[in-house]
Scaffold this motif. Structure first.
Motif, PDB file in Angstrom:
ATOM      1  N   ILE A 102      -1.208  -8.099   2.825  1.00 46.02           N
ATOM      2  CA  ILE A 102      -2.555  -7.597   2.527  1.00 46.02           C
ATOM      3  C   ILE A 102      -2.594  -6.083   2.646  1.00 46.02           C
ATOM      4  N   ALA A 103      -1.984  -5.546   3.707  1.00 46.75           N
ATOM      5  CA  ALA A 103      -1.971  -4.091   3.901  1.00 46.75           C
ATOM      6  C   ALA A 103      -1.233  -3.401   2.758  1.00 46.75           C
ATOM      7  N   ASP A 104      -0.104  -3.962   2.343  1.00 41.92           N
ATOM      8  CA  ASP A 104       0.644  -3.385   1.221  1.00 41.92           C
ATOM      9  C   ASP A 104      -0.170  -3.435  -0.058  1.00 41.92           C
ATOM     10  N   ALA A 105      -0.857  -4.543  -0.277  1.00 38.60           N
ATOM     11  CA  ALA A 105      -1.690  -4.669  -1.481  1.00 38.60           C
ATOM     12  C   ALA A 105      -2.830  -3.657  -1.446  1.00 38.60           C
ATOM     13  N   ARG A 106      -3.426  -3.464  -0.278  1.00 34.68           N
ATOM     14  CA  ARG A 106      -4.502  -2.471  -0.154  1.00 34.68           C
ATOM     15  C   ARG A 106      -3.980  -1.074  -0.460  1.00 34.68           C
ATOM     16  N   LYS A 107      -2.807  -0.748   0.088  1.00 33.93           N
ATOM     17  CA  LYS A 107      -2.221   0.571  -0.171  1.00 33.93           C
ATOM     18  C   LYS A 107      -1.962   0.751  -1.655  1.00 33.93           C
ATOM     19  N   GLN A 108      -1.389  -0.271  -2.285  1.00 37.38           N
ATOM     20  CA  GLN A 108      -1.075  -0.196  -3.708  1.00 37.38           C
ATOM     21  C   GLN A 108      -2.349  -0.031  -4.524  1.00 37.38           C
ATOM     22  N   LEU A 109      -3.377  -0.770  -4.190  1.00 34.21           N
ATOM     23  CA  LEU A 109      -4.652  -0.634  -4.898  1.00 34.21           C
ATOM     24  C   LEU A 109      -5.225   0.757  -4.710  1.00 34.21           C
ATOM     25  N   HIS A 110      -5.130   1.266  -3.503  1.00 33.33           N
ATOM     26  CA  HIS A 110      -5.657   2.603  -3.207  1.00 33.33           C
ATOM     27  C   HIS A 110      -4.908   3.654  -4.025  1.00 33.33           C
ATOM     28  N   ILE A 111      -3.579   3.523  -4.096  1.00 31.44           N
ATOM     29  CA  ILE A 111      -2.770   4.476  -4.849  1.00 31.44           C
ATOM     30  C   ILE A 111      -3.097   4.390  -6.341  1.00 31.44           C
ATOM     31  N   GLU A 112      -3.167   3.168  -6.859  1.00 29.70           N
ATOM     32  CA  GLU A 112      -3.405   2.976  -8.285  1.00 29.70           C
ATOM     33  C   GLU A 112      -4.828   3.339  -8.704  1.00 29.70           C
ATOM     34  N   HIS A 113      -5.782   3.189  -7.781  1.00 29.54           N
ATOM     35  CA  HIS A 113      -7.194   3.367  -8.147  1.00 29.54           C
ATOM     36  C   HIS A 113      -7.901   4.337  -7.209  1.00 29.54           C
ATOM     37  N   GLU A 114      -7.229   5.447  -6.892  1.00 29.49           N
ATOM     38  CA  GLU A 114      -7.845   6.416  -5.985  1.00 29.49           C
ATOM     39  C   GLU A 114      -9.177   6.927  -6.507  1.00 29.49           C
ATOM     40  N   HIS A 115      -9.272   7.037  -7.807  1.00 27.20           N
ATOM     41  CA  HIS A 115     -10.472   7.595  -8.415  1.00 27.20           C
ATOM     42  C   HIS A 115     -11.638   6.604  -8.453  1.00 27.20           C
ATOM     43  N   LEU A 116     -11.365   5.336  -8.181  1.00 25.45           N
ATOM     44  CA  LEU A 116     -12.421   4.329  -8.210  1.00 25.45           C
ATOM     45  C   LEU A 116     -12.913   4.048  -6.798  1.00 25.45           C
ATOM     46  N   LYS A 117     -14.162   3.802  -6.667  1.00 31.03           N
ATOM     47  CA  LYS A 117     -14.733   3.423  -5.373  1.00 31.03           C
ATOM     48  C   LYS A 117     -15.060   1.943  -5.439  1.00 31.03           C
ATOM     49  N   LYS A 130     -10.520  -7.165  11.912  1.00 31.61           N
ATOM     50  CA  LYS A 130     -10.222  -6.638  13.254  1.00 31.61           C
ATOM     51  C   LYS A 130      -9.690  -7.730  14.167  1.00 31.61           C
ATOM     52  N   ARG A 131     -10.218  -8.933  14.048  1.00 31.43           N
ATOM     53  CA  ARG A 131      -9.744 -10.052  14.866  1.00 31.43           C
ATOM     54  C   ARG A 131      -8.278 -10.360  14.555  1.00 31.43           C
ATOM     55  N   ILE A 132      -7.942 -10.399  13.282  1.00 30.73           N
ATOM     56  CA  ILE A 132      -6.555 -10.668  12.879  1.00 30.73           C
ATOM     57  C   ILE A 132      -5.645  -9.543  13.347  1.00 30.73           C
ATOM     58  N   GLU A 133      -6.103  -8.313  13.199  1.00 32.01           N
ATOM     59  CA  GLU A 133      -5.303  -7.171  13.651  1.00 32.01           C
ATOM     60  C   GLU A 133      -5.028  -7.255  15.147  1.00 32.01           C
ATOM     61  N   SER A 134      -6.023  -7.670  15.922  1.00 35.70           N
ATOM     62  CA  SER A 134      -5.822  -7.754  17.372  1.00 35.70           C
ATOM     63  C   SER A 134      -4.840  -8.870  17.724  1.00 35.70           C
ATOM     64  N   LEU A 135      -4.821  -9.944  16.940  1.00 32.70           N
ATOM     65  CA  LEU A 135      -3.887 -11.050  17.187  1.00 32.70           C
ATOM     66  C   LEU A 135      -2.448 -10.650  16.948  1.00 32.70           C
ATOM     67  N   VAL A 136      -2.228  -9.879  15.881  1.00 36.31           N
ATOM     68  CA  VAL A 136      -0.851  -9.578  15.488  1.00 36.31           C
ATOM     69  C   VAL A 136      -0.415  -8.157  15.782  1.00 36.31           C
ATOM     70  N   GLY A 137      -1.351  -7.324  16.212  1.00 35.45           N
ATOM     71  CA  GLY A 137      -0.981  -5.952  16.558  1.00 35.45           C
ATOM     72  C   GLY A 137      -0.737  -5.064  15.355  1.00 35.45           C
ATOM     73  N   VAL A 138      -1.285  -5.405  14.200  1.00 30.88           N
ATOM     74  CA  VAL A 138      -1.105  -4.611  12.984  1.00 30.88           C
ATOM     75  C   VAL A 138      -2.368  -3.793  12.773  1.00 30.88           C
ATOM     76  N   LYS A 139      -2.182  -2.508  12.511  1.00 31.83           N
ATOM     77  CA  LYS A 139      -3.323  -1.636  12.245  1.00 31.83           C
ATOM     78  C   LYS A 139      -3.399  -1.319  10.763  1.00 31.83           C
ATOM     79  N   ARG A 140      -4.601  -1.217  10.257  1.00 35.45           N
ATOM     80  CA  ARG A 140      -4.783  -0.856   8.838  1.00 35.45           C
ATOM     81  C   ARG A 140      -4.685   0.629   8.675  1.00 35.45           C
TER      82      ARG A 140
END
Length: 140
Positions: A102-117, A130-140
């Motif tokens: 999910i984080a990789d997909a978000r980064k890719q979307l952000h890179i590809e569509h920086e100009h879009l909100k 946030k709950r999932i992040e706290s379970l696995v220790g992954v930060k966005r």
């Protein structure tokens, strides 16, 4: 007796040094761990020490002996999963992997569509993330 004498820990240490070993040695280590994974205590120790490494080996098909390594790690992972004491570790790894995707997909979307909100996350979606992040220790 082998488990109590630290055989699982020694083999797991070798497993993490795989780049310095030949593929034949890798398969021998996996076979030994597979044998130890038939013991309930061995399942707990091996899972605690090497679950992430075993999953990585299982997914690596770049070597000539990949079929044998996948067969061995699949057997190991099955034995480890059968022990209910390991289920939480497996679930956390699954969530960690999905979070990375999910984080990789978000980064890719952000890179590809920086100009879009895009639409913002709802309060509920943000809380769940946030709950999932706290379970696995992954930060966005």
């Amino acid at each position: 007796k082998l488990i109590e004498s630290g055989a699982a820990e020694a083999l797991c240490d070798f497993l993490y040094q795989l780049p310095s070993f030949s593929s034949a040695m890798t398969c021998l280590i996996l076979k030994a761990l597979l044998n130890l994974s038939t013991d309930e205590e061995g399942q707990l120790r091996i899972c605690r020490l090497t679950l992430r490494k075993l999953l990585a080996i299982n997914q690596d098909t770049s070597n000539f002996d990949a079929k044998e390594r996948v067969r061995l790690t699949s057997g190991l992972l099955t034995n480890l999963y059968l022990n209910t004491g390991n289920r939480t570790r497996f679930y956390k790894e699954e969530i960690r992997e999905k979070s990375k995707i999910i984080a990789d997909a978000r980064k890719q979307l952000h890179i590809e569509h920086e100009h879009l909100k895009g639409p913002k996350l709802t309060v509920e979606q943000e809380a769940e993330a946030k709950r999932i992040e706290s379970l696995v220790g992954v930060k966005r």
